[in-house]
Design an enzyme around this catalytic site. Structure first.
Site, PDB file in Angstrom:
ATOM      1  N   GLN A 126      27.034 -24.660 -18.491  1.00 27.75           N
ATOM      2  CA  GLN A 126      26.863 -23.106 -18.884  1.00 27.75           C
ATOM      3  C   GLN A 126      27.315 -22.934 -20.148  1.00 27.75           C
ATOM      4  O   GLN A 126      28.684 -23.293 -20.654  1.00 27.75           O
ATOM      5  CB  GLN A 126      28.279 -22.537 -17.734  1.00 27.75           C
ATOM      6  CG  GLN A 126      28.283 -21.018 -18.106  1.00 27.75           C
ATOM      7  CD  GLN A 126      29.280 -20.300 -16.956  1.00 27.75           C
ATOM      8  OE1 GLN A 126      29.751 -20.853 -16.299  1.00 27.75           O
ATOM      9  NE2 GLN A 126      29.483 -18.928 -17.356  1.00 27.75           N
ATOM     10  N   SER A 129      30.548 -19.534 -24.006  1.00 28.63           N
ATOM     11  CA  SER A 129      31.749 -19.400 -24.830  1.00 28.63           C
ATOM     12  C   SER A 129      31.399 -20.102 -26.205  1.00 28.63           C
ATOM     13  O   SER A 129      30.526 -21.041 -26.276  1.00 28.63           O
ATOM     14  CB  SER A 129      32.652 -20.031 -24.538  1.00 28.63           C
ATOM     15  OG  SER A 129      33.407 -19.518 -23.207  1.00 28.63           O
ATOM     16  N   SER A 161      32.008 -27.034 -19.529  1.00 28.48           N
ATOM     17  CA  SER A 161      32.306 -28.110 -18.473  1.00 28.48           C
ATOM     18  C   SER A 161      31.175 -28.949 -18.027  1.00 28.48           C
ATOM     19  O   SER A 161      30.172 -28.486 -18.102  1.00 28.48           O
ATOM     20  CB  SER A 161      32.787 -27.576 -17.352  1.00 28.48           C
ATOM     21  OG  SER A 161      34.072 -26.580 -17.563  1.00 28.48           O
ATOM     22  N   GLU A 241      30.592 -16.434 -10.718  1.00 29.17           N
ATOM     23  CA  GLU A 241      31.556 -17.528 -11.154  1.00 29.17           C
ATOM     24  C   GLU A 241      32.673 -16.855 -10.399  1.00 29.17           C
ATOM     25  O   GLU A 241      33.561 -17.555  -9.866  1.00 29.17           O
ATOM     26  CB  GLU A 241      31.638 -17.585 -12.609  1.00 29.17           C
ATOM     27  CG  GLU A 241      32.794 -18.346 -12.982  1.00 29.17           C
ATOM     28  CD  GLU A 241      32.653 -18.599 -14.454  1.00 29.17           C
ATOM     29  OE1 GLU A 241      32.925 -19.624 -15.164  1.00 29.17           O
ATOM     30  OE2 GLU A 241      32.476 -17.412 -15.244  1.00 29.17           O
ATOM     31  N   GLU A 365      45.310 -13.475 -21.071  1.00 29.51           N
ATOM     32  CA  GLU A 365      45.286 -12.273 -21.907  1.00 29.51           C
ATOM     33  C   GLU A 365      44.168 -11.274 -21.442  1.00 29.51           C
ATOM     34  O   GLU A 365      44.206 -10.021 -21.366  1.00 29.51           O
ATOM     35  CB  GLU A 365      45.291 -12.545 -23.284  1.00 29.51           C
ATOM     36  CG  GLU A 365      46.638 -13.108 -23.828  1.00 29.51           C
ATOM     37  CD  GLU A 365      47.023 -14.512 -23.340  1.00 29.51           C
ATOM     38  OE1 GLU A 365      48.073 -15.136 -23.886  1.00 29.51           O
ATOM     39  OE2 GLU A 365      45.961 -15.087 -22.948  1.00 29.51           O
TER      40      GLU A 365
END
Length: 382
Positions: A126, A129, A161, A241, A365
């Site tokens: 994936q 990010s 990952s 997800e 966060e």
């Protein structure tokens, strides 16, 4: 709601257990194995799942799945984890890529990609990010430039990952620099021309990676959804997800607590009031993860989309697993950090790995901001 198995679910659980007992008969315990050996068994296990028809349990029958509900997948995952089954190496493919392609793919894309996932011929990662934009996905800077027959994509991705094992990637890139959400396109990229660099974690594993793309070509037929419409497709992947987390989180929390109980008993601390209170509190938190996960799946089966309650589950799960592994190491005293003792090294490995839980899958966060804005109605912090 009733948190016990229905008669139908109990029967299915029995079928799953019988198959797993046979399929795992020659598989060694994964505890303490180095990453290379764990991935070897993960790949073999993935193939056994495919050969046995246990991938895509909740996929529609017409696309090779069994058409079962999410709870059936959860039962399978729970029974596999209880028996110490290896991690299935293509979880991203079966739980994220496949369902997203089912929701947004063309007939040609479904025919080309879905069988390869079910048969464990394609492994997926994936590519979302990026350095500097992990918490604000829409600010990604990886750029796609239109050329004849496709796109040339350049940029960087991080925390990917299983990229070192992947043959395909769910890749987001910006096709319109003038827009934010509307300028993102979703690609199903081949990994052959992508440079993958491992990221070494605290425990020495390299399951996360950084990816570098330098004019990587992706054909027009490998664009999922419309050009510039990738944000909607991305939200589908993120929803799956979150849903897949619900299928697994309670099992991982349960395992962590079970390991702690073994440590406490081995150290003769089972009757110590302070230890018993701490273990009991963690046991209650793990059970809350289980009940919360069941509630989430019940709502999904009723047709509701996952909401901000997934952030509550992620926060609770990450906290209980980290605290449980930390206490397991503390109860061993100085022996808890002995790397030449296999049992201690295994527990230390879990403790160090658990540090990532409050970062991966959305940082604490970010989860708290979601709850503040969507549940409490507080203004955005940034």
């Amino acid at each position: 709601m009733d948190f016990h198995d229905s008669p139908e679910n109990a029967e299915f659980r029995g079928q799953v257990g019988a198959w797993l007992d046979g399929a795992l008969a020659d598989v060694p315990s994964q505890d303490g194995l180095p990453q290379e050996e764990r991935e070897h068994w993960s790949r073999l296990w993935q193939q056994r799942l495919s050969d046995g028809g246990w991938t895509g349990l909740s996929w529609p029958v017409e696309f090779g799945g069994r058409g079962l509900d999410p709870l059936s997948q959860a039962i399978f995952n729970e029974e596999a984890e209880r028996r110490g089954a290896p991690y299935a190496l293509n979880g991203v493919g079966s739980m994220l890529a496949g369902p997203t392609i089912l929701a947004h793919g063309t007939d040609e894309q479904k025919a080309r990609f879905l069988p390869a996932i079910l048969e464990s011929r394609d492994y997926w990662c994936q590519g979302f990010s990026e350095p500097g934009s992990g918490s604000d996905l829409a600010s990604l800077r990886t750029a796609a430039r239109k050329v004849d027959g496709g796109w040339l994509i350049s940029g960087e991705k991080v925390w990917t990952s299983n990229a070192h094992n992947a043959t395909r990637c769910m890749l987001l890139a910006r096709t319109d620099p003038a827009s934010k959400h509307e300028g993102i396109t979703y690609f199903l990229a081949d990994m052959r021309d992508v440079k993958v660099q491992p990221l070494v974690m605290l425990n020495g594993d390299t399951e996360f990676n950084q990816m570098f793309l330098d004019d990587v070509f992706v054909a027009d037929e490998d664009v999922l959804g419309p050009v510039g419409g990738g944000w909607k497709v991305t939200l589908t992947t993120l929803a799956y997800e979150r849903a897949s987390m619900a299928l697994n989180l309670w099992v991982w929390a349960r395992q962590a607590v079970d390991r702690l109980v073994v440590v406490a008993a081995a150290r003769g601390l089972s009757q110590d009031p302070a230890v018993a209170e701490a273990v009991g509190s963690l046991e209650a938190d793990a059970e809350a993860v289980r009940i919360g996960s069941l509630r989430m799946m019940s709502e999904m089966q009723a047709g509701k989309a996952p909401g901000p309650e997934t952030s509550v589950m992620k926060l609770l799960w990450a906290g209980v697993v980290q605290a449980t592994n930390r206490l397991a190491v503390r109860l061993q005293g100085s022996e808890g950090v002995l790397v030449d003792d296999p049992a201690a090294a295994f527990r230390l490995h879990h403790y160090l790995r658990a540090r990532a839980h409050t970062i991966e899958g959305g940082t604490d966060e970010v989860q708290k901001s979601i709850l503040a804005e969507r549940v409490l109605g507080l203004p955005r912090s940034r």
